[in-house]
Motif scaffolding. Structure first.
Motif, PDB file in Angstrom:
ATOM      1  N   ALA A 133      -2.087 -11.560  11.922  1.00 32.83           N
ATOM      2  CA  ALA A 133      -0.697 -11.394  12.360  1.00 32.83           C
ATOM      3  C   ALA A 133      -0.449 -10.007  12.926  1.00 32.83           C
ATOM      4  CB  ALA A 133       0.262 -11.663  11.198  1.00 32.83           C
ATOM      5  N   GLY A 134      -1.296  -9.043  12.564  1.00 30.91           N
ATOM      6  CA  GLY A 134      -1.139  -7.690  13.062  1.00 30.91           C
ATOM      7  C   GLY A 134      -1.705  -7.481  14.450  1.00 30.91           C
ATOM      8  N   GLU A 135      -2.400  -8.484  14.985  1.00 30.60           N
ATOM      9  CA  GLU A 135      -3.011  -8.331  16.301  1.00 30.60           C
ATOM     10  C   GLU A 135      -1.982  -8.368  17.432  1.00 30.60           C
ATOM     11  OE1 GLU A 135      -6.599  -8.034  17.419  1.00 30.60           O
ATOM     12  OE2 GLU A 135      -6.129  -6.966  15.568  1.00 30.60           O
ATOM     13  N   ARG A 136      -0.968  -9.216  17.263  1.00 32.49           N
ATOM     14  CA  ARG A 136       0.129  -9.249  18.244  1.00 32.49           C
ATOM     15  C   ARG A 136       1.351  -9.836  17.567  1.00 32.49           C
ATOM     16  NH1 ARG A 136      -0.010 -11.178  24.609  1.00 32.49           N
ATOM     17  NH2 ARG A 136       2.077 -10.406  25.115  1.00 32.49           N
ATOM     18  N   ALA A 137       2.446  -9.095  17.586  1.00 32.01           N
ATOM     19  CA  ALA A 137       3.664  -9.550  16.920  1.00 32.01           C
ATOM     20  C   ALA A 137       4.165 -10.842  17.546  1.00 32.01           C
ATOM     21  CB  ALA A 137       4.739  -8.474  16.993  1.00 32.01           C
ATOM     22  N   ARG A 138       4.456 -11.829  16.701  1.00 36.23           N
ATOM     23  CA  ARG A 138       4.952 -13.123  17.163  1.00 36.23           C
ATOM     24  C   ARG A 138       6.409 -13.290  16.741  1.00 36.23           C
ATOM     25  NH1 ARG A 138       2.950 -17.289  14.645  1.00 36.23           N
ATOM     26  NH2 ARG A 138       2.081 -16.156  12.873  1.00 36.23           N
ATOM     27  N   ARG A 139       7.152 -14.022  17.520  1.00 36.56           N
ATOM     28  CA  ARG A 139       8.571 -14.235  17.217  1.00 36.56           C
ATOM     29  C   ARG A 139       8.769 -14.771  15.805  1.00 36.56           C
ATOM     30  NH1 ARG A 139      12.541 -14.430  15.436  1.00 36.56           N
ATOM     31  NH2 ARG A 139      14.591 -15.121  16.132  1.00 36.56           N
ATOM     32  N   ARG A 192     -11.514 -14.118  15.746  1.00 37.49           N
ATOM     33  CA  ARG A 192     -11.730 -12.948  16.609  1.00 37.49           C
ATOM     34  C   ARG A 192     -11.505 -13.321  18.081  1.00 37.49           C
ATOM     35  NH1 ARG A 192     -15.188  -8.316  16.316  1.00 37.49           N
ATOM     36  NH2 ARG A 192     -16.006  -9.077  14.328  1.00 37.49           N
ATOM     37  N   VAL A 193     -12.055 -14.462  18.494  1.00 40.52           N
ATOM     38  CA  VAL A 193     -11.929 -14.914  19.877  1.00 40.52           C
ATOM     39  C   VAL A 193     -10.503 -15.362  20.169  1.00 40.52           C
ATOM     40  CG1 VAL A 193     -12.741 -16.583  21.579  1.00 40.52           C
ATOM     41  CG2 VAL A 193     -14.355 -15.606  19.930  1.00 40.52           C
ATOM     42  N   VAL A 194      -9.928 -16.124  19.245  1.00 39.04           N
ATOM     43  CA  VAL A 194      -8.567 -16.631  19.439  1.00 39.04           C
ATOM     44  C   VAL A 194      -7.572 -15.487  19.599  1.00 39.04           C
ATOM     45  CG1 VAL A 194      -6.670 -17.898  18.350  1.00 39.04           C
ATOM     46  CG2 VAL A 194      -9.007 -18.789  18.214  1.00 39.04           C
ATOM     47  N   MET A 195      -7.650 -14.508  18.708  1.00 37.35           N
ATOM     48  CA  MET A 195      -6.682 -13.415  18.751  1.00 37.35           C
ATOM     49  C   MET A 195      -6.922 -12.481  19.928  1.00 37.35           C
ATOM     50  SD  MET A 195      -4.676 -14.365  16.487  1.00 37.35           S
ATOM     51  CE  MET A 195      -3.538 -13.012  16.840  1.00 37.35           C
ATOM     52  N   SER A 196      -8.164 -12.369  20.361  1.00 34.60           N
ATOM     53  CA  SER A 196      -8.432 -11.564  21.551  1.00 34.60           C
ATOM     54  C   SER A 196      -7.741 -12.192  22.762  1.00 34.60           C
ATOM     55  CB  SER A 196      -9.940 -11.465  21.787  1.00 34.60           C
ATOM     56  OG  SER A 196     -10.211 -10.730  22.966  1.00 34.60           O
ATOM     57  N   ALA A 197      -7.813 -13.524  22.842  1.00 31.94           N
ATOM     58  CA  ALA A 197      -7.156 -14.217  23.951  1.00 31.94           C
ATOM     59  C   ALA A 197      -5.640 -14.048  23.889  1.00 31.94           C
ATOM     60  CB  ALA A 197      -7.525 -15.690  23.924  1.00 31.94           C
ATOM     61  N   LEU A 198      -5.070 -14.193  22.687  1.00 28.31           N
ATOM     62  CA  LEU A 198      -3.623 -14.045  22.539  1.00 28.31           C
ATOM     63  C   LEU A 198      -3.175 -12.619  22.820  1.00 28.31           C
ATOM     64  CD1 LEU A 198      -2.789 -16.179  19.365  1.00 28.31           C
ATOM     65  CD2 LEU A 198      -2.195 -16.680  21.743  1.00 28.31           C
ATOM     66  N   ARG A 199      -3.986 -11.668  22.397  1.00 31.04           N
ATOM     67  CA  ARG A 199      -3.614 -10.269  22.577  1.00 31.04           C
ATOM     68  C   ARG A 199      -3.530  -9.891  24.057  1.00 31.04           C
ATOM     69  NH1 ARG A 199      -7.224  -8.390  19.555  1.00 31.04           N
ATOM     70  NH2 ARG A 199      -8.741  -7.669  21.085  1.00 31.04           N
ATOM     71  N   HIS A 200      -4.361 -10.513  24.880  1.00 26.87           N
ATOM     72  CA  HIS A 200      -4.394 -10.162  26.296  1.00 26.87           C
ATOM     73  C   HIS A 200      -3.598 -11.125  27.184  1.00 26.87           C
ATOM     74  CE1 HIS A 200      -7.989  -8.027  24.726  1.00 26.87           C
ATOM     75  NE2 HIS A 200      -7.565  -7.105  25.561  1.00 26.87           N
ATOM     76  N   LEU A 201      -2.940 -12.091  26.563  1.00 26.44           N
ATOM     77  CA  LEU A 201      -2.143 -13.038  27.340  1.00 26.44           C
ATOM     78  C   LEU A 201      -0.913 -12.326  27.913  1.00 26.44           C
ATOM     79  CD1 LEU A 201      -2.268 -16.145  27.906  1.00 26.44           C
ATOM     80  CD2 LEU A 201      -0.583 -16.398  26.068  1.00 26.44           C
ATOM     81  N   PRO A 202      -0.626 -12.501  29.198  1.00 26.73           N
ATOM     82  CA  PRO A 202       0.571 -11.869  29.771  1.00 26.73           C
ATOM     83  C   PRO A 202       1.826 -12.252  28.989  1.00 26.73           C
ATOM     84  CG  PRO A 202      -0.830 -12.740  31.505  1.00 26.73           C
ATOM     85  CD  PRO A 202      -1.404 -13.240  30.204  1.00 26.73           C
ATOM     86  N   ARG A 203       2.721 -11.317  28.838  1.00 30.60           N
ATOM     87  CA  ARG A 203       3.893 -11.521  27.994  1.00 30.60           C
ATOM     88  C   ARG A 203       4.745 -12.714  28.398  1.00 30.60           C
ATOM     89  NH1 ARG A 203       7.585  -6.515  25.775  1.00 30.60           N
ATOM     90  NH2 ARG A 203       8.195  -7.506  23.799  1.00 30.60           N
ATOM     91  N   PRO A 204       4.992 -12.952  29.689  1.00 28.35           N
ATOM     92  CA  PRO A 204       5.791 -14.135  30.065  1.00 28.35           C
ATOM     93  C   PRO A 204       5.161 -15.442  29.561  1.00 28.35           C
ATOM     94  CG  PRO A 204       5.679 -12.622  31.903  1.00 28.35           C
ATOM     95  CD  PRO A 204       4.703 -12.114  30.872  1.00 28.35           C
ATOM     96  N   LEU A 205       3.830 -15.519  29.597  1.00 24.24           N
ATOM     97  CA  LEU A 205       3.155 -16.708  29.095  1.00 24.24           C
ATOM     98  C   LEU A 205       3.195 -16.758  27.574  1.00 24.24           C
ATOM     99  CD1 LEU A 205       0.013 -16.910  31.433  1.00 24.24           C
ATOM    100  CD2 LEU A 205       2.116 -18.253  31.561  1.00 24.24           C
ATOM    101  N   PHE A 206       3.001 -15.600  26.954  1.00 29.83           N
ATOM    102  CA  PHE A 206       3.018 -15.535  25.489  1.00 29.83           C
ATOM    103  C   PHE A 206       4.349 -16.011  24.934  1.00 29.83           C
ATOM    104  CE2 PHE A 206       3.542 -13.209  21.445  1.00 29.83           C
ATOM    105  CZ  PHE A 206       2.387 -13.614  20.783  1.00 29.83           C
ATOM    106  N   ARG A 207       5.430 -15.673  25.608  1.00 26.47           N
ATOM    107  CA  ARG A 207       6.769 -16.044  25.134  1.00 26.47           C
ATOM    108  C   ARG A 207       7.008 -17.553  25.194  1.00 26.47           C
ATOM    109  NH1 ARG A 207      10.202 -11.173  28.065  1.00 26.47           N
ATOM    110  NH2 ARG A 207      10.156  -9.726  26.293  1.00 26.47           N
ATOM    111  N   ARG A 208       6.203 -18.242  25.957  1.00 26.80           N
ATOM    112  CA  ARG A 208       6.367 -19.695  26.084  1.00 26.80           C
ATOM    113  C   ARG A 208       5.588 -20.466  25.019  1.00 26.80           C
ATOM    114  NH1 ARG A 208       5.361 -20.947  32.369  1.00 26.80           N
ATOM    115  NH2 ARG A 208       5.922 -23.056  31.648  1.00 26.80           N
ATOM    116  N   LEU A 209       4.742 -19.746  24.282  1.00 32.09           N
ATOM    117  CA  LEU A 209       3.972 -20.411  23.241  1.00 32.09           C
ATOM    118  C   LEU A 209       4.840 -20.720  22.024  1.00 32.09           C
ATOM    119  CD1 LEU A 209       0.661 -18.321  23.287  1.00 32.09           C
ATOM    120  CD2 LEU A 209       1.089 -20.542  24.348  1.00 32.09           C
ATOM    121  N   PRO A 210       4.569 -21.803  21.307  1.00 31.41           N
ATOM    122  CA  PRO A 210       5.356 -22.139  20.106  1.00 31.41           C
ATOM    123  C   PRO A 210       4.891 -21.352  18.883  1.00 31.41           C
ATOM    124  CG  PRO A 210       3.705 -23.820  20.473  1.00 31.41           C
ATOM    125  CD  PRO A 210       3.581 -22.862  21.626  1.00 31.41           C
ATOM    126  N   VAL A 211       4.922 -20.033  19.004  1.00 31.11           N
ATOM    127  CA  VAL A 211       4.463 -19.183  17.908  1.00 31.11           C
ATOM    128  C   VAL A 211       5.545 -18.209  17.470  1.00 31.11           C
ATOM    129  CG1 VAL A 211       2.047 -19.362  18.573  1.00 31.11           C
ATOM    130  CG2 VAL A 211       3.442 -17.507  19.515  1.00 31.11           C
TER     131      VAL A 211
END
Length: 251
Positions: A146-152, A232-251
């Motif tokens: 959860a510390g890799e990228r803050a989620r809503r 490790r792989v999953v969070m690396s992908a999420l960490r580098h996902l552009p913010r507009p796309l990240f905001r559309r995820l159900p997370v």
């Protein structure tokens, strides 16, 4: 001292009723650990946890410890180290909080941060200093993906773990060459009392699986461990996902 396989003979768990902490203690006792300190607030749960480990053949002692009282950490933890060398310290305390409630009650949010971050800074520095003085030992810090990228859905908890993770990384650099190993453990969703009633996320794990990862990490002298490893792989992908796309995820 650790044995030839890197298993500690003495263990201090900060957060003595932590399910991950106790799973780790059971695993270590089954190997060669003989002395275990459980640090936590006095409670029947703490005493029951100690009795359970004693039944496995370990010398188990409890010590009063409150993450929210950093002024007491140096004295409290100093007494533990004064009893003899500690081969491994597991920093396992923390609270998840309730995101919706805590957003509406800032003081509750602050309590999450104080427990997970500022309390950990105090206890971590005290223990790292004591390990450095004795010239050996491992400090294992339970962080979180959860510390890799803050989620809503949990940015209060996530931000506190992000701070803890950064602190542990820096502390590991500071301890390099001193004989003290700092290892960060980043589990995903762990099936435990803390997460009871929450919707389980993909790649969920268990306290026992985290304990196994901790043991393997100690043997390998790892600096960071992901549980399960695919995180490790999953969070690396999420960490580098552009913010507009990240905001559309159900997370």
């Amino acid at each position: 001292m650790k044995d030839a396989f890197g298993i500690p003979q003495s263990l201090l768990i900060l957060g003595g009723t932590s399910e991950i902490g106790l799973a780790t203690a059971r695993r270590m006792i089954a190997r060669r650990t003989r002395t275990v300190w459980l640090a936590g607030r006095p409670s029947p749960d703490l005493e029951n946890a100690a009795d359970g480990l004693r039944a496995l053949g370990a010398d188990v002692r409890t010590v009063d410890f409150d993450a929210l009282d950093p002024a007491s950490h140096e004295e409290t933890l100093g007494k533990v180290f004064a009893e003899g060398d500690i081969d491994m310290v597991l920093l396992a305390f923390g609270v998840l909080g309730d995101q919706a409630r805590d957003e509406a009650a800032p003081l509750a949010a602050v309590r999450v941060a104080q427990t997970n971050y500022t309390g950990a800074i105090s206890a971590g520095l005290v223990c790292a200093g004591a390990l450095q003085t004795q010239g050996h030992g491992s400090l294992v810090v339970l962080s979180s993906v959860a510390g890799e990228r803050a989620r809503r859905a949990n940015f209060i908890y996530g931000s506190s773990k992000a701070g803890l993770d950064s602190f542990a990384q820096g502390l590991g650099d500071a301890m390099h060459g001193t004989g003290v190993q700092v290892m960060i453990v980043r589990p995903g969703f762990v099936r435990s009392k803390m997460t009871a009633g929450l919707e389980e996320t993909p790649l969920a794990t268990t306290p026992e699986a985290v304990a196994l990862a901790i043991e393997l990490g100690l043997r390998r002298r790892s600096e960071a461990v992901w549980v399960p490893g695919a995180m490790r792989v999953v969070m690396s992908a999420l960490r580098h996902l552009p913010r507009p796309l990240f905001r559309r995820l159900p997370v």
